[in-house]
Write a protein that holds these residues in place. Structure first.
Motif, mmCIF file in Angstrom:
data_model
loop_
_atom_site.group_PDB
_atom_site.id
_atom_site.type_symbol
_atom_site.label_atom_id
_atom_site.label_comp_id
_atom_site.label_asym_id
_atom_site.label_seq_id
_atom_site.Cartn_x
_atom_site.Cartn_y
_atom_site.Cartn_z
ATOM 1 N N ALA A 107 0.829 -1.203 0.000
ATOM 2 C CA ALA A 107 0.000 0.000 0.000
ATOM 3 C C ALA A 107 0.866 1.257 0.000
ATOM 4 N N ALA A 108 1.912 1.253 0.807
ATOM 5 C CA ALA A 108 2.793 2.418 0.891
ATOM 6 C C ALA A 108 4.096 1.993 1.541
ATOM 7 N N ALA A 109 5.131 2.760 1.296
ATOM 8 C CA ALA A 109 6.430 2.467 1.883
ATOM 9 C C ALA A 109 7.221 3.751 2.060
ATOM 10 N N VAL A 110 8.047 3.755 3.084
ATOM 11 C CA VAL A 110 8.983 4.848 3.341
ATOM 12 C C VAL A 110 10.354 4.217 3.472
ATOM 13 N N ALA A 111 11.345 4.748 2.768
ATOM 14 C CA ALA A 111 12.662 4.130 2.790
ATOM 15 C C ALA A 111 13.751 5.155 2.574
ATOM 16 N N ALA A 112 14.958 4.796 2.988
ATOM 17 C CA ALA A 112 16.136 5.589 2.668
ATOM 18 C C ALA A 112 16.544 5.276 1.233
ATOM 19 N N SER A 113 16.948 6.292 0.499
ATOM 20 C CA SER A 113 17.307 6.123 -0.916
ATOM 21 C C SER A 113 18.774 5.745 -1.069
ATOM 22 N N PRO A 114 19.100 4.878 -2.032
ATOM 23 C CA PRO A 114 20.507 4.530 -2.282
ATOM 24 C C PRO A 114 21.355 5.725 -2.692
ATOM 25 N N ILE A 115 20.739 6.794 -3.236
ATOM 26 C CA ILE A 115 21.509 7.952 -3.661
ATOM 27 C C ILE A 115 21.479 9.058 -2.607
ATOM 28 N N GLY A 116 20.953 8.739 -1.430
ATOM 29 C CA GLY A 116 20.878 9.718 -0.362
ATOM 30 C C GLY A 116 19.472 10.273 -0.212
ATOM 31 N N GLY A 117 19.152 10.730 0.977
ATOM 32 C CA GLY A 117 17.814 11.236 1.223
ATOM 33 C C GLY A 117 16.821 10.105 1.423
ATOM 34 N N GLY A 118 15.554 10.432 1.348
ATOM 35 C CA GLY A 118 14.508 9.442 1.571
ATOM 36 C C GLY A 118 13.556 9.355 0.407
ATOM 37 N N ALA A 119 12.661 8.364 0.455
ATOM 38 C CA ALA A 119 11.668 8.165 -0.599
ATOM 39 C C ALA A 119 10.383 7.643 0.028
ATOM 40 N N ILE A 120 9.256 8.086 -0.531
ATOM 41 C CA ILE A 120 7.934 7.621 -0.114
ATOM 42 C C ILE A 120 7.219 7.077 -1.347
ATOM 43 N N PHE A 121 6.637 5.885 -1.228
ATOM 44 C CA PHE A 121 5.910 5.260 -2.322
ATOM 45 C C PHE A 121 4.460 5.036 -1.921
ATOM 46 N N ASP A 126 -3.624 -2.656 -7.078
ATOM 47 C CA ASP A 126 -2.939 -3.885 -7.454
ATOM 48 C C ASP A 126 -1.573 -4.012 -6.799
ATOM 49 N N GLY A 127 -1.167 -3.001 -6.056
ATOM 50 C CA GLY A 127 0.134 -3.049 -5.405
ATOM 51 C C GLY A 127 1.266 -2.477 -6.237
ATOM 52 N N ALA A 128 0.973 -1.943 -7.425
ATOM 53 C CA ALA A 128 2.009 -1.330 -8.268
ATOM 54 C C ALA A 128 2.221 0.122 -7.840
ATOM 55 N N VAL A 129 3.456 0.598 -7.930
ATOM 56 C CA VAL A 129 3.762 1.963 -7.516
ATOM 57 C C VAL A 129 2.985 2.957 -8.375
ATOM 58 N N ALA A 130 2.179 3.807 -7.741
ATOM 59 C CA ALA A 130 1.368 4.805 -8.436
ATOM 60 C C ALA A 130 1.960 6.203 -8.305
ATOM 61 N N ALA A 131 2.671 6.462 -7.229
ATOM 62 C CA ALA A 131 3.284 7.772 -7.013
ATOM 63 C C ALA A 131 4.461 7.617 -6.074
ATOM 64 N N CYS A 132 5.454 8.472 -6.237
ATOM 65 C CA CYS A 132 6.591 8.450 -5.335
ATOM 66 C C CYS A 132 7.124 9.861 -5.136
ATOM 67 N N MET A 133 7.725 10.073 -3.999
ATOM 68 C CA MET A 133 8.296 11.365 -3.664
ATOM 69 C C MET A 133 9.619 11.120 -2.969
ATOM 70 N N GLY A 134 10.636 11.847 -3.363
ATOM 71 C CA GLY A 134 11.921 11.647 -2.729
ATOM 72 C C GLY A 134 13.018 12.436 -3.400
ATOM 73 N N THR A 135 14.199 11.837 -3.450
ATOM 74 C CA THR A 135 15.381 12.485 -3.988
ATOM 75 C C THR A 135 15.659 11.985 -5.393
ATOM 76 N N GLY A 136 15.848 12.905 -6.346
ATOM 77 C CA GLY A 136 16.172 12.540 -7.716
ATOM 78 C C GLY A 136 17.661 12.437 -7.939
ATOM 79 N N THR A 137 18.059 12.216 -9.191
ATOM 80 C CA THR A 137 19.468 12.047 -9.511
ATOM 81 C C THR A 137 20.279 13.308 -9.299
ATOM 82 N N THR A 138 19.613 14.468 -9.216
ATOM 83 C CA THR A 138 20.322 15.713 -8.956
ATOM 84 C C THR A 138 20.581 15.918 -7.464
ATOM 85 N N GLY A 139 20.062 15.018 -6.626
ATOM 86 C CA GLY A 139 20.216 15.174 -5.188
ATOM 87 C C GLY A 139 19.177 16.077 -4.570
ATOM 88 N N LYS A 140 18.221 16.545 -5.372
ATOM 89 C CA LYS A 140 17.151 17.422 -4.893
ATOM 90 C C LYS A 140 15.818 16.682 -4.948
#
Length: 255
Positions: A107-121, A126-140
């Motif tokens: 349903a949802a997940a909160v995790a630390a990102s491999p590139i730094g920062g955090g991510a929310i899914f 159906d359990g497929a990722v519909a939206a995410c928020m976190g850190t992109g490749t620019t670090g922002k």
């Protein structure tokens, strides 16, 4: 416009798929069976590798906790039917927490990102990722919503020159981008084949407009310089065929 398109795709590219794999993989471990003849007990220190708390009436596990082979810990909280409800654990990037729907679908997940920062899914039914928020490749920061797993529908991100917004077609092909570069803001729209169709923006202190064919080559460009306005008509290959404008004496000219 090709470089702009590449820049937008780079900005919208993020490590969410990598993080999502870490979040959804291997956190719920096998449950131990409850033993008969339960007794009350009191301990000062209890050291175990895995611990399962069960429903005395049904022997259904309610909570499980323990250590993973790599030494990290986990906690699983189960739903009444034995499917996972909430999990807490650790990946190579750091901590993560997952919440599940009925039937064990994410349903949802909160995790630390491999590139730094955090991510929310957040997932769909159906359990497929519909939206995410976190850190992109620019670090922002960035936010992405999806048509389907791995197929972005829209994204909002921060890049070194400012903000960027991308809207995609159902197959994930970029359709519209709004962004900022060193010259100011610009907006580009694209054909279904991904080639630029039109763009408007700021360049060198003046405005500019371009209209392109399905091959991405410009057909008409409108702009301005220190002398005045300029309109250029292009051949199919993008080369200039003629135009009108204002010369340095302020006179109308055509070529």
């Amino acid at each position: 416009m090709h470089n702009r398109q590449k820049a937008v795709f780079f900005a919208l590219g993020c490590a969410f798929v990598v993080v999502g794999q870490a979040v959804t993989g291997g956190l719920v471990v096998s449950r131990a069976k409850a033993q008969a003849g339960l007794r009350d007990a009191e301990f000062d220190t209890l050291t175990v590798r895995h611990l399962t708390i069960t429903d005395p009436g049904s022997s259904q596990p309610g909570v499980g906790l323990g250590a993973q082979p790599d030494g990290s810990g986990y906690v699983n909280v189960y739903q009444a039917d034995g499917m996972p409800g909430v999990t807490l654990g650790v990946s190579e990037a750091g901590g993560m927490t997952s919440v599940f729907q009925d039937g064990g679908r994410m349903a949802a997940a909160v995790a630390a990102s491999p590139i730094g920062g955090g991510a929310i899914f957040v997932t769909d039914t159906d359990g497929a990722v519909a939206a995410c928020m976190g850190t992109g490749t620019t670090g922002k920061g960035m936010v992405t919503v999806y048509h389907a797993p791995g197929v972005p529908a829209a994204a909002l991100a921060v890049v070194p020159t400012g903000g960027v917004v991308g809207i995609s077609m159902p197959d994930g092909t970029l359709a519209v981008s709004v962004a900022v570069n060193a010259g100011g803001g610009f907006l580009d729209v694209y054909h279904p084949n991904g080639k630029p169709a039109a763009g408007v923006g700021a360049a060198d202190g003046f405005g500019a407009l371009a209209v392109a064919g399905s091959d991405g080559n410009p057909r008409v460009t409108v702009g301005a310089d220190s002398d005045g306005g300029v309109l250029t008509i292009h051949r199919a290959d993008g080369a200039a065929a003629g135009g009108v404008g204002v010369d340095s004496d302020g006179e109308f000219v055509a070529w």
